[in-house]
Scaffold this motif. Sequence first.
Motif, PDB file in Angstrom:
ATOM      1  N   LEU A 239       0.817  -1.210   0.000  1.00 43.62           N
ATOM      2  CA  LEU A 239       0.000   0.000   0.000  1.00 43.62           C
ATOM      3  C   LEU A 239       0.853   1.265   0.000  1.00 43.62           C
ATOM      4  CD1 LEU A 239      -2.793  -0.933   2.574  1.00 43.62           C
ATOM      5  CD2 LEU A 239      -2.882  -1.056   0.076  1.00 43.62           C
ATOM      6  N   GLU A 240       1.923   1.239   0.790  1.00 45.57           N
ATOM      7  CA  GLU A 240       2.712   2.462   0.936  1.00 45.57           C
ATOM      8  C   GLU A 240       4.119   2.129   1.423  1.00 45.57           C
ATOM      9  OE1 GLU A 240       2.127   6.833   3.079  1.00 45.57           O
ATOM     10  OE2 GLU A 240       0.714   5.220   3.504  1.00 45.57           O
ATOM     11  N   CYS A 241       5.080   2.934   0.990  1.00 44.83           N
ATOM     12  CA  CYS A 241       6.460   2.827   1.459  1.00 44.83           C
ATOM     13  C   CYS A 241       6.824   4.155   2.121  1.00 44.83           C
ATOM     14  CB  CYS A 241       7.415   2.539   0.301  1.00 44.83           C
ATOM     15  SG  CYS A 241       7.090   1.005  -0.571  1.00 44.83           S
ATOM     16  N   LYS A 242       7.073   4.098   3.416  1.00 45.22           N
ATOM     17  CA  LYS A 242       7.422   5.304   4.175  1.00 45.22           C
ATOM     18  C   LYS A 242       8.939   5.453   4.229  1.00 45.22           C
ATOM     19  CE  LYS A 242       3.414   6.671   6.031  1.00 45.22           C
ATOM     20  NZ  LYS A 242       2.915   8.016   5.890  1.00 45.22           N
ATOM     21  N   CYS A 243       9.387   6.677   4.454  1.00 49.31           N
ATOM     22  CA  CYS A 243      10.813   6.922   4.656  1.00 49.31           C
ATOM     23  C   CYS A 243      10.966   8.082   5.635  1.00 49.31           C
ATOM     24  CB  CYS A 243      11.504   7.241   3.333  1.00 49.31           C
ATOM     25  SG  CYS A 243      13.282   7.475   3.517  1.00 49.31           S
ATOM     26  N   PHE A 244      11.602   7.797   6.758  1.00 48.97           N
ATOM     27  CA  PHE A 244      11.843   8.815   7.780  1.00 48.97           C
ATOM     28  C   PHE A 244      13.302   9.255   7.710  1.00 48.97           C
ATOM     29  CE2 PHE A 244       8.318   6.178   9.420  1.00 48.97           C
ATOM     30  CZ  PHE A 244       7.331   7.156   9.459  1.00 48.97           C
TER      31      PHE A 244
ATOM     32  N   SER B 264      20.228   6.421   3.325  1.00 49.37           N
ATOM     33  CA  SER B 264      19.710   5.101   2.916  1.00 49.37           C
ATOM     34  C   SER B 264      18.493   5.207   2.012  1.00 49.37           C
ATOM     35  CB  SER B 264      19.349   4.267   4.141  1.00 49.37           C
ATOM     36  OG  SER B 264      20.503   3.923   4.849  1.00 49.37           O
ATOM     37  N   GLY B 265      17.617   6.143   2.291  1.00 51.94           N
ATOM     38  CA  GLY B 265      16.437   6.327   1.450  1.00 51.94           C
ATOM     39  C   GLY B 265      15.376   5.279   1.703  1.00 51.94           C
ATOM     40  N   PRO B 266      14.356   5.249   0.833  1.00 54.79           N
ATOM     41  CA  PRO B 266      13.241   4.309   1.006  1.00 54.79           C
ATOM     42  C   PRO B 266      13.650   2.862   0.738  1.00 54.79           C
ATOM     43  CG  PRO B 266      12.979   5.570  -1.012  1.00 54.79           C
ATOM     44  CD  PRO B 266      14.182   6.134  -0.310  1.00 54.79           C
ATOM     45  N   CYS B 267      12.813   1.957   1.137  1.00 56.40           N
ATOM     46  CA  CYS B 267      13.046   0.524   0.938  1.00 56.40           C
ATOM     47  C   CYS B 267      13.311   0.227  -0.542  1.00 56.40           C
ATOM     48  CB  CYS B 267      11.837  -0.266   1.418  1.00 56.40           C
ATOM     49  SG  CYS B 267      11.974  -2.037   1.099  1.00 56.40           S
ATOM     50  N   PRO B 268      14.390  -0.485  -0.843  1.00 57.82           N
ATOM     51  CA  PRO B 268      14.691  -0.813  -2.244  1.00 57.82           C
ATOM     52  C   PRO B 268      13.953  -2.060  -2.747  1.00 57.82           C
ATOM     53  CG  PRO B 268      16.461  -1.601  -0.839  1.00 57.82           C
ATOM     54  CD  PRO B 268      15.481  -0.885   0.059  1.00 57.82           C
ATOM     55  N   CYS B 269      13.247  -2.748  -1.856  1.00 60.11           N
ATOM     56  CA  CYS B 269      12.623  -4.031  -2.227  1.00 60.11           C
ATOM     57  C   CYS B 269      11.216  -3.900  -2.790  1.00 60.11           C
ATOM     58  CB  CYS B 269      12.574  -4.954  -1.019  1.00 60.11           C
ATOM     59  SG  CYS B 269      14.192  -5.344  -0.333  1.00 60.11           S
TER      60      CYS B 269
ATOM     61  N   THR C 101      12.988   2.979  10.007  1.00 54.27           N
ATOM     62  CA  THR C 101      13.263   4.209   9.255  1.00 54.27           C
ATOM     63  C   THR C 101      12.672   4.207   7.854  1.00 54.27           C
ATOM     64  OG1 THR C 101      15.394   3.521   8.289  1.00 54.27           O
ATOM     65  CG2 THR C 101      15.446   4.482  10.510  1.00 54.27           C
ATOM     66  N   ARG C 102      12.231   3.040   7.403  1.00 57.68           N
ATOM     67  CA  ARG C 102      11.600   2.953   6.079  1.00 57.68           C
ATOM     68  C   ARG C 102      10.602   1.802   6.004  1.00 57.68           C
ATOM     69  NH1 ARG C 102      17.052   1.389   2.669  1.00 57.68           N
ATOM     70  NH2 ARG C 102      17.473  -0.550   3.724  1.00 57.68           N
ATOM     71  N   PRO C 103       9.567   1.863   6.833  1.00 58.53           N
ATOM     72  CA  PRO C 103       8.582   0.772   6.863  1.00 58.53           C
ATOM     73  C   PRO C 103       7.746   0.698   5.588  1.00 58.53           C
ATOM     74  CG  PRO C 103       7.831   2.574   8.225  1.00 58.53           C
ATOM     75  CD  PRO C 103       9.225   2.919   7.777  1.00 58.53           C
ATOM     76  N   VAL C 104       7.350  -0.516   5.265  1.00 60.10           N
ATOM     77  CA  VAL C 104       6.478  -0.783   4.128  1.00 60.10           C
ATOM     78  C   VAL C 104       5.151  -1.286   4.687  1.00 60.10           C
ATOM     79  CG1 VAL C 104       6.156  -2.173   2.036  1.00 60.10           C
ATOM     80  CG2 VAL C 104       8.437  -1.318   2.639  1.00 60.10           C
ATOM     81  N   ILE C 105       4.047  -0.716   4.199  1.00 62.75           N
ATOM     82  CA  ILE C 105       2.714  -1.075   4.663  1.00 62.75           C
ATOM     83  C   ILE C 105       2.097  -2.068   3.670  1.00 62.75           C
ATOM     84  CG2 ILE C 105       0.469  -0.205   5.436  1.00 62.75           C
ATOM     85  CD1 ILE C 105       2.961   1.077   6.866  1.00 62.75           C
ATOM     86  N   PHE C 106       1.625  -3.197   4.189  1.00 61.31           N
ATOM     87  CA  PHE C 106       1.069  -4.271   3.365  1.00 61.31           C
ATOM     88  C   PHE C 106      -0.409  -4.499   3.667  1.00 61.31           C
ATOM     89  CE2 PHE C 106       5.541  -5.405   4.058  1.00 61.31           C
ATOM     90  CZ  PHE C 106       5.983  -5.604   2.758  1.00 61.31           C
ATOM     91  N   LYS C 107      -1.159  -4.850   2.634  1.00 62.91           N
ATOM     92  CA  LYS C 107      -2.517  -5.357   2.781  1.00 62.91           C
ATOM     93  C   LYS C 107      -2.434  -6.849   2.484  1.00 62.91           C
ATOM     94  CE  LYS C 107      -7.214  -4.903   0.973  1.00 62.91           C
ATOM     95  NZ  LYS C 107      -8.054  -4.242  -0.064  1.00 62.91           N
ATOM     96  N   ILE C 108      -2.895  -7.671   3.422  1.00 64.43           N
ATOM     97  CA  ILE C 108      -2.841  -9.121   3.292  1.00 64.43           C
ATOM     98  C   ILE C 108      -4.277  -9.627   3.218  1.00 64.43           C
ATOM     99  CG2 ILE C 108      -2.045 -11.250   4.379  1.00 64.43           C
ATOM    100  CD1 ILE C 108      -0.174  -9.094   5.989  1.00 64.43           C
ATOM    101  N   GLU C 109      -4.598 -10.373   2.157  1.00 61.73           N
ATOM    102  CA  GLU C 109      -5.975 -10.825   1.948  1.00 61.73           C
ATOM    103  C   GLU C 109      -6.045 -12.329   1.724  1.00 61.73           C
ATOM    104  OE1 GLU C 109      -8.239  -7.980  -0.852  1.00 61.73           O
ATOM    105  OE2 GLU C 109      -6.115  -7.828  -1.436  1.00 61.73           O
ATOM    106  N   ARG C 110      -7.010 -12.968   2.374  1.00 60.93           N
ATOM    107  CA  ARG C 110      -7.317 -14.376   2.086  1.00 60.93           C
ATOM    108  C   ARG C 110      -8.278 -14.401   0.913  1.00 60.93           C
ATOM    109  NH1 ARG C 110     -10.871 -16.882   6.262  1.00 60.93           N
ATOM    110  NH2 ARG C 110     -12.523 -16.793   4.737  1.00 60.93           N
ATOM    111  N   ILE C 111      -7.943 -15.202  -0.085  1.00 56.98           N
ATOM    112  CA  ILE C 111      -8.806 -15.371  -1.249  1.00 56.98           C
ATOM    113  C   ILE C 111      -9.306 -16.809  -1.248  1.00 56.98           C
ATOM    114  CG2 ILE C 111      -8.927 -15.333  -3.761  1.00 56.98           C
ATOM    115  CD1 ILE C 111      -6.637 -13.237  -3.652  1.00 56.98           C
ATOM    116  N   ASP C 112     -10.621 -16.973  -1.186  1.00 54.92           N
ATOM    117  CA  ASP C 112     -11.229 -18.295  -1.199  1.00 54.92           C
ATOM    118  C   ASP C 112     -11.592 -18.653  -2.633  1.00 54.92           C
ATOM    119  OD1 ASP C 112     -11.048 -18.245   1.589  1.00 54.92           O
ATOM    120  OD2 ASP C 112     -13.053 -17.394   1.793  1.00 54.92           O
ATOM    121  N   VAL C 113     -11.113 -19.807  -3.088  1.00 58.14           N
ATOM    122  CA  VAL C 113     -11.336 -20.243  -4.455  1.00 58.14           C
ATOM    123  C   VAL C 113     -12.088 -21.567  -4.435  1.00 58.14           C
ATOM    124  CG1 VAL C 113     -10.215 -20.854  -6.628  1.00 58.14           C
ATOM    125  CG2 VAL C 113      -9.162 -19.153  -5.139  1.00 58.14           C
TER     126      VAL C 113
END
Length: 140
Positions: free
Chosen positions: A26-31, A44-49, A115-127
């Motif tokens: 969702l978002e990559c923060k950088c402090f 260092s800057g934002p997360c490179p991954c 110092t550079r957290p990444v915000i994730f949305k994790i969803e279960r998908i039922d198939v």
Amino acid sequence: MKLNRDANFQSKSIMAIEHKCKITVLECKCFKDYQEKYLADPASGPCPCFKPGDEFLLERTASKDDFWHMLDGKFCSEAWDAISRYVYAALQGGSIMKGWTNDEKMMIACCSDGTRPVIFKIERIDVEVDEATSPSGTSK
């Protein structure tokens, strides 16, 4: 006693539910102020991954197990350590965060990089799958 069976019973498929897990960045923060004050490399800057919008779809079947292989090295190990418990719950068909989020099949979490957290949305998908042709090789 004779059982009255539906003539079409044997031709009907038995449907089962398999679970996948979708991870969305969702978002990559950088402090930068924290980086300048505390890091060996103050630039260092934002997360490179990751970048916002990145998506990962994980499966756990008899032929494919993204969970135990951490997406074959396509995921940061620190981020994986922070969110893997939610991913595991989703892939097992469990409630990820019942009562905390507005949808028990979804969780918002972040990695532990202060110092550079990444915000994730994790969803279960039922198939819904036909149990007879399911690649998981397991009965539900």
